[in-house]
Design a protein around this motif. Sequence first.
Motif, short mmCIF file in Angstrom:
data_model
loop_
_atom_site.label_atom_id
_atom_site.label_comp_id
_atom_site.label_asym_id
_atom_site.label_seq_id
_atom_site.Cartn_x
_atom_site.Cartn_y
_atom_site.Cartn_z
N LYS A 7 -11.34 -13.34 10.38
CA LYS A 7 -11.70 -12.41 9.30
C LYS A 7 -10.47 -12.07 8.47
O LYS A 7 -9.34 -12.20 8.92
CB LYS A 7 -12.28 -11.11 9.86
N LYS A 8 -10.68 -11.63 7.26
CA LYS A 8 -9.61 -11.18 6.37
C LYS A 8 -9.72 -9.67 6.23
O LYS A 8 -10.81 -9.14 6.05
CB LYS A 8 -9.73 -11.86 5.01
N LEU A 9 -8.57 -8.98 6.31
CA LEU A 9 -8.57 -7.52 6.28
C LEU A 9 -7.83 -6.99 5.07
O LEU A 9 -6.80 -7.52 4.66
CB LEU A 9 -7.89 -6.96 7.53
N ILE A 10 -8.34 -5.90 4.52
CA ILE A 10 -7.66 -5.10 3.51
C ILE A 10 -7.45 -3.73 4.14
O ILE A 10 -8.42 -3.07 4.53
CB ILE A 10 -8.51 -4.98 2.22
N LEU A 11 -6.19 -3.32 4.26
CA LEU A 11 -5.86 -2.07 4.94
C LEU A 11 -5.37 -1.04 3.95
O LEU A 11 -4.42 -1.28 3.21
CB LEU A 11 -4.79 -2.32 6.00
N LEU A 12 -6.01 0.13 3.93
CA LEU A 12 -5.61 1.24 3.09
C LEU A 12 -5.14 2.37 3.99
O LEU A 12 -5.94 3.03 4.64
CB LEU A 12 -6.78 1.73 2.22
N MET A 23 -1.40 0.27 11.12
CA MET A 23 -2.66 -0.45 11.27
C MET A 23 -2.41 -1.94 11.42
O MET A 23 -3.06 -2.60 12.23
CB MET A 23 -3.57 -0.18 10.07
N GLU A 24 -1.46 -2.47 10.64
CA GLU A 24 -1.12 -3.89 10.75
C GLU A 24 -0.68 -4.23 12.17
O GLU A 24 -1.06 -5.27 12.71
CB GLU A 24 -0.01 -4.26 9.78
N ALA A 25 0.12 -3.36 12.76
CA ALA A 25 0.59 -3.60 14.12
C ALA A 25 -0.57 -3.63 15.11
O ALA A 25 -0.57 -4.43 16.05
CB ALA A 25 1.60 -2.52 14.52
N CYS A 26 -1.57 -2.80 14.90
CA CYS A 26 -2.74 -2.77 15.79
C CYS A 26 -3.57 -4.04 15.66
O CYS A 26 -4.12 -4.53 16.64
CB CYS A 26 -3.61 -1.56 15.47
N ILE A 35 -4.68 -9.54 4.35
CA ILE A 35 -4.40 -10.11 3.04
C ILE A 35 -3.83 -9.07 2.07
O ILE A 35 -3.21 -9.43 1.09
CB ILE A 35 -5.65 -10.79 2.43
N PHE A 36 -4.06 -7.78 2.37
CA PHE A 36 -3.51 -6.72 1.53
C PHE A 36 -3.34 -5.48 2.38
O PHE A 36 -4.22 -5.12 3.16
CB PHE A 36 -4.44 -6.41 0.35
N SER A 37 -2.19 -4.84 2.23
CA SER A 37 -1.90 -3.65 3.02
C SER A 37 -1.07 -2.69 2.16
O SER A 37 -0.07 -3.10 1.58
CB SER A 37 -1.11 -4.05 4.27
N VAL A 38 -1.52 -1.44 2.07
CA VAL A 38 -0.81 -0.47 1.25
C VAL A 38 -0.98 0.92 1.85
O VAL A 38 -2.00 1.23 2.45
CB VAL A 38 -1.30 -0.50 -0.21
N THR A 39 0.05 1.75 1.69
CA THR A 39 -0.02 3.15 2.10
C THR A 39 0.03 3.99 0.83
O THR A 39 0.94 3.84 0.02
CB THR A 39 1.16 3.52 3.03
#
Length: 43
Positions: A7-12, A23-26, A35-39
Amino acid sequence: MGKLAGKKLILLGERDGVPAPAMEACFKNSGAEVIFSVTECFV
């Protein structure tokens, strides 16, 4: 392999909550691709 394998994840993430790098570490060993991660700061 877990349920997220392939799966592809977008993390906000949120500055005062859970930041995106945490969250990326988890999800690192889940088999999913981030594919995208931002705080952000949601005030």
